[in-house]
Design a protein around this motif. Structure first.
Motif, PDB file in Angstrom:
ATOM      1  N   THR A 133       0.634  -1.303  -0.046  1.00  0.00           N
ATOM      2  CA  THR A 133      -0.026   0.087   0.051  1.00  0.00           C
ATOM      3  C   THR A 133       0.886   1.145  -0.133  1.00  0.00           C
ATOM      4  OG1 THR A 133      -1.576  -1.153   1.083  1.00  0.00           O
ATOM      5  CG2 THR A 133      -1.686   1.135   1.160  1.00  0.00           C
ATOM      6  N   LEU A 134       1.836   1.203   0.870  1.00  0.00           N
ATOM      7  CA  LEU A 134       2.929   2.429   0.921  1.00  0.00           C
ATOM      8  C   LEU A 134       3.672   2.387  -0.418  1.00  0.00           C
ATOM      9  CD1 LEU A 134       4.235   1.832   4.330  1.00  0.00           C
ATOM     10  CD2 LEU A 134       2.734   3.744   3.670  1.00  0.00           C
ATOM     11  N   SER A 135       4.070   1.292  -0.936  1.00  0.00           N
ATOM     12  CA  SER A 135       4.810   1.406  -2.202  1.00  0.00           C
ATOM     13  C   SER A 135       4.009   1.943  -3.249  1.00  0.00           C
ATOM     14  CB  SER A 135       5.473   0.110  -2.568  1.00  0.00           C
ATOM     15  OG  SER A 135       6.311  -0.303  -1.708  1.00  0.00           O
ATOM     16  N   PHE A 136       2.823   1.392  -3.357  1.00  0.00           N
ATOM     17  CA  PHE A 136       1.946   1.897  -4.459  1.00  0.00           C
ATOM     18  C   PHE A 136       1.676   3.475  -4.534  1.00  0.00           C
ATOM     19  CE2 PHE A 136      -0.102  -2.587  -5.023  1.00  0.00           C
ATOM     20  CZ  PHE A 136       0.882  -2.877  -5.866  1.00  0.00           C
ATOM     21  N   ALA A 137       1.545   4.052  -3.269  1.00  0.00           N
ATOM     22  CA  ALA A 137       1.082   5.176  -2.949  1.00  0.00           C
ATOM     23  C   ALA A 137       2.395   6.293  -3.570  1.00  0.00           C
ATOM     24  CB  ALA A 137       0.824   5.517  -1.641  1.00  0.00           C
ATOM     25  N   ALA A 138       3.512   5.736  -3.319  1.00  0.00           N
ATOM     26  CA  ALA A 138       4.826   6.451  -3.527  1.00  0.00           C
ATOM     27  C   ALA A 138       5.275   6.096  -5.200  1.00  0.00           C
ATOM     28  CB  ALA A 138       6.123   5.890  -2.458  1.00  0.00           C
ATOM     29  N   ALA A 139       4.605   5.256  -5.818  1.00  0.00           N
ATOM     30  CA  ALA A 139       5.114   4.880  -7.144  1.00  0.00           C
ATOM     31  C   ALA A 139       4.368   5.310  -8.213  1.00  0.00           C
ATOM     32  CB  ALA A 139       5.444   3.318  -7.239  1.00  0.00           C
ATOM     33  N   SER A 140       4.797   5.471  -9.647  1.00  0.00           N
ATOM     34  CA  SER A 140       4.118   5.937 -10.764  1.00  0.00           C
ATOM     35  C   SER A 140       2.834   4.910 -11.379  1.00  0.00           C
ATOM     36  CB  SER A 140       4.998   6.388 -11.784  1.00  0.00           C
ATOM     37  OG  SER A 140       5.745   5.082 -11.925  1.00  0.00           O
ATOM     38  N   ASP A 141       3.171   3.544 -11.006  1.00  0.00           N
ATOM     39  CA  ASP A 141       2.178   2.817 -11.177  1.00  0.00           C
ATOM     40  C   ASP A 141       2.313   1.474 -10.395  1.00  0.00           C
ATOM     41  OD1 ASP A 141       3.988   0.887 -12.671  1.00  0.00           O
ATOM     42  OD2 ASP A 141       3.920   2.730 -14.097  1.00  0.00           O
ATOM     43  N   ALA A 142       1.382   0.233 -10.447  1.00  0.00           N
ATOM     44  CA  ALA A 142       1.429  -0.692  -9.837  1.00  0.00           C
ATOM     45  C   ALA A 142       2.809  -1.586  -9.899  1.00  0.00           C
ATOM     46  CB  ALA A 142       0.221  -1.588 -10.043  1.00  0.00           C
ATOM     47  N   GLN A 143       3.277  -1.756 -11.305  1.00  0.00           N
ATOM     48  CA  GLN A 143       4.463  -2.466 -11.683  1.00  0.00           C
ATOM     49  C   GLN A 143       5.582  -1.630 -11.079  1.00  0.00           C
ATOM     50  OE1 GLN A 143       4.927  -3.500 -15.438  1.00  0.00           O
ATOM     51  NE2 GLN A 143       6.746  -4.163 -15.288  1.00  0.00           N
ATOM     52  N   ALA A 144       5.712  -0.551 -11.109  1.00  0.00           N
ATOM     53  CA  ALA A 144       6.741   0.343 -10.408  1.00  0.00           C
ATOM     54  C   ALA A 144       6.927   0.055  -8.970  1.00  0.00           C
ATOM     55  CB  ALA A 144       6.627   1.779 -10.673  1.00  0.00           C
ATOM     56  N   GLY A 145       5.473  -0.027  -8.293  1.00  0.00           N
ATOM     57  CA  GLY A 145       5.378  -0.230  -6.876  1.00  0.00           C
ATOM     58  C   GLY A 145       5.795  -1.723  -6.327  1.00  0.00           C
ATOM     59  N   LEU A 146       5.778  -2.412  -7.088  1.00  0.00           N
ATOM     60  CA  LEU A 146       6.066  -3.937  -6.917  1.00  0.00           C
ATOM     61  C   LEU A 146       7.550  -4.027  -6.871  1.00  0.00           C
ATOM     62  CD1 LEU A 146       3.670  -6.217  -8.827  1.00  0.00           C
ATOM     63  CD2 LEU A 146       4.023  -6.054  -6.395  1.00  0.00           C
ATOM     64  N   ALA A 147       8.253  -3.245  -7.850  1.00  0.00           N
ATOM     65  CA  ALA A 147       9.618  -3.304  -8.018  1.00  0.00           C
ATOM     66  C   ALA A 147      10.199  -2.519  -6.783  1.00  0.00           C
ATOM     67  CB  ALA A 147      10.020  -2.796  -9.335  1.00  0.00           C
ATOM     68  N   LEU A 148       9.819  -1.235  -6.435  1.00  0.00           N
ATOM     69  CA  LEU A 148      10.343  -0.542  -5.647  1.00  0.00           C
ATOM     70  C   LEU A 148      10.116  -0.988  -4.172  1.00  0.00           C
ATOM     71  CD1 LEU A 148      11.025   2.352  -5.004  1.00  0.00           C
ATOM     72  CD2 LEU A 148       8.552   3.111  -4.657  1.00  0.00           C
ATOM     73  N   MET A 149       9.134  -2.009  -3.850  1.00  0.00           N
ATOM     74  CA  MET A 149       9.065  -2.516  -2.861  1.00  0.00           C
ATOM     75  C   MET A 149      10.423  -3.465  -2.361  1.00  0.00           C
ATOM     76  SD  MET A 149       6.031  -4.771  -0.572  1.00  0.00           S
ATOM     77  CE  MET A 149       6.177  -6.322  -1.788  1.00  0.00           C
ATOM     78  N   GLU A 150      10.284  -4.425  -3.619  1.00  0.00           N
ATOM     79  CA  GLU A 150      11.363  -5.186  -3.488  1.00  0.00           C
ATOM     80  C   GLU A 150      12.969  -4.522  -3.457  1.00  0.00           C
ATOM     81  OE1 GLU A 150      13.268  -7.339  -7.401  1.00  0.00           O
ATOM     82  OE2 GLU A 150      11.606  -8.997  -6.509  1.00  0.00           O
ATOM     83  N   GLN A 151      13.022  -3.818  -3.834  1.00  0.00           N
ATOM     84  CA  GLN A 151      14.531  -3.122  -4.070  1.00  0.00           C
ATOM     85  C   GLN A 151      14.534  -2.449  -2.655  1.00  0.00           C
ATOM     86  OE1 GLN A 151      15.292  -0.177  -7.020  1.00  0.00           O
ATOM     87  NE2 GLN A 151      17.392   0.219  -6.351  1.00  0.00           N
ATOM     88  N   LEU A 152      13.445  -1.886  -2.208  1.00  0.00           N
ATOM     89  CA  LEU A 152      13.621  -1.210  -0.810  1.00  0.00           C
ATOM     90  C   LEU A 152      13.812  -2.229   0.421  1.00  0.00           C
ATOM     91  CD1 LEU A 152      11.159   1.761  -1.375  1.00  0.00           C
ATOM     92  CD2 LEU A 152      13.763   2.057  -1.465  1.00  0.00           C
ATOM     93  N   LEU A 153      12.908  -3.301   0.136  1.00  0.00           N
ATOM     94  CA  LEU A 153      13.301  -4.270   1.412  1.00  0.00           C
ATOM     95  C   LEU A 153      14.576  -5.070   1.311  1.00  0.00           C
ATOM     96  CD1 LEU A 153       9.758  -5.912   1.392  1.00  0.00           C
ATOM     97  CD2 LEU A 153      10.826  -5.016   3.131  1.00  0.00           C
TER      98      LEU A 153
END
Length: 196
Positions: A133-153
């Motif tokens: 939820t936090l990643s999707f809110a901070a990303a440009s789209d859902a796919q970017a949100g998933l990639a962002l969460m993986e990288q940040l974790l």
């Protein structure tokens, strides 16, 4: 009996004792015999509440997932913007792992991934939903949100591991500084991904 043990609450005592052992020595030190010794009970006593070692570890992993989810919610609530919320959440992950030596490596430990531990998987999903939820809110789209969460974790886990392994501590980094650097690095990654 050790401090904190109350008759009838042995299950909770064994989980908390397990978390303490992991915090002191890491998940590699997880041993039902040592946990029983620390809890002041016989080596057979844990098996009245848990079928085997993995069942106890699954209960510990559930506690880790719940505690992490709460820390992430609390940290994110203290910030106003989506980038700040997500960065704070990852800082909370780093801090928790430094303090408890427990993170996703405990939640996804060998032996806990099958259908036998459906209850654990529900707790894991709840944790990951908080982060998504936090990643999707901070990303440009859902796919970017998933990639962002993986990288940040991976990054937040890495900062904690470097600290626990002594890599950052030898350079004079305090726990608070490592958490601050984890948050700062998260902000850089979020902004960089969003500018692509």
């Amino acid at each position: 009996m050790p401090r904190g043990y109350h008759h009838g609450d042995l299950r909770a005592t064994l989980v908390e004792t397990s978390l303490t052992l992991i915090a002191e020595q890491g998940v590699g030190a997880f041993s039902v015999a040592e946990i029983a010794r620390r809890a002041g009970v016989s080596q057979a006593a844990p098996y009245r509440h848990f079928a085997d070692r993995d069942a106890l570890l699954a209960a510990v992993a559930m506690a880790v997932a719940d505690q992490l989810a709460e820390r992430i919610r609390t940290a994110a609530a203290e910030r106003d913007d989506p980038v700040g919320k997500l960065a704070a959440a990852l800082g909370a992950y780093t801090r928790y792992m430094i303090e408890r030596r427990a993170g996703l490596h405990v939640i996804y430990a060998d032996g806990l991934l099958g259908p036998k531990y459906a209850e654990l998987h529900g707790h894991t999903r709840a944790l990951m939903d908080e982060l998504l939820t936090l990643s999707f809110a901070a990303a440009s789209d859902a796919q970017a949100g998933l990639a962002l969460m993986e990288q940040l974790l991976a990054q937040a886990h890495g900062y904690a591991t470097f600290y626990l392994d002594g890599v950052l501590e030898t350079h004079g980094y305090s726990k608070d500084l490592v958490v601050e650097k984890s948050e700062e690095a998260a902000r850089v990654v979020i902004r960089g991904r969003n500018s692509e």
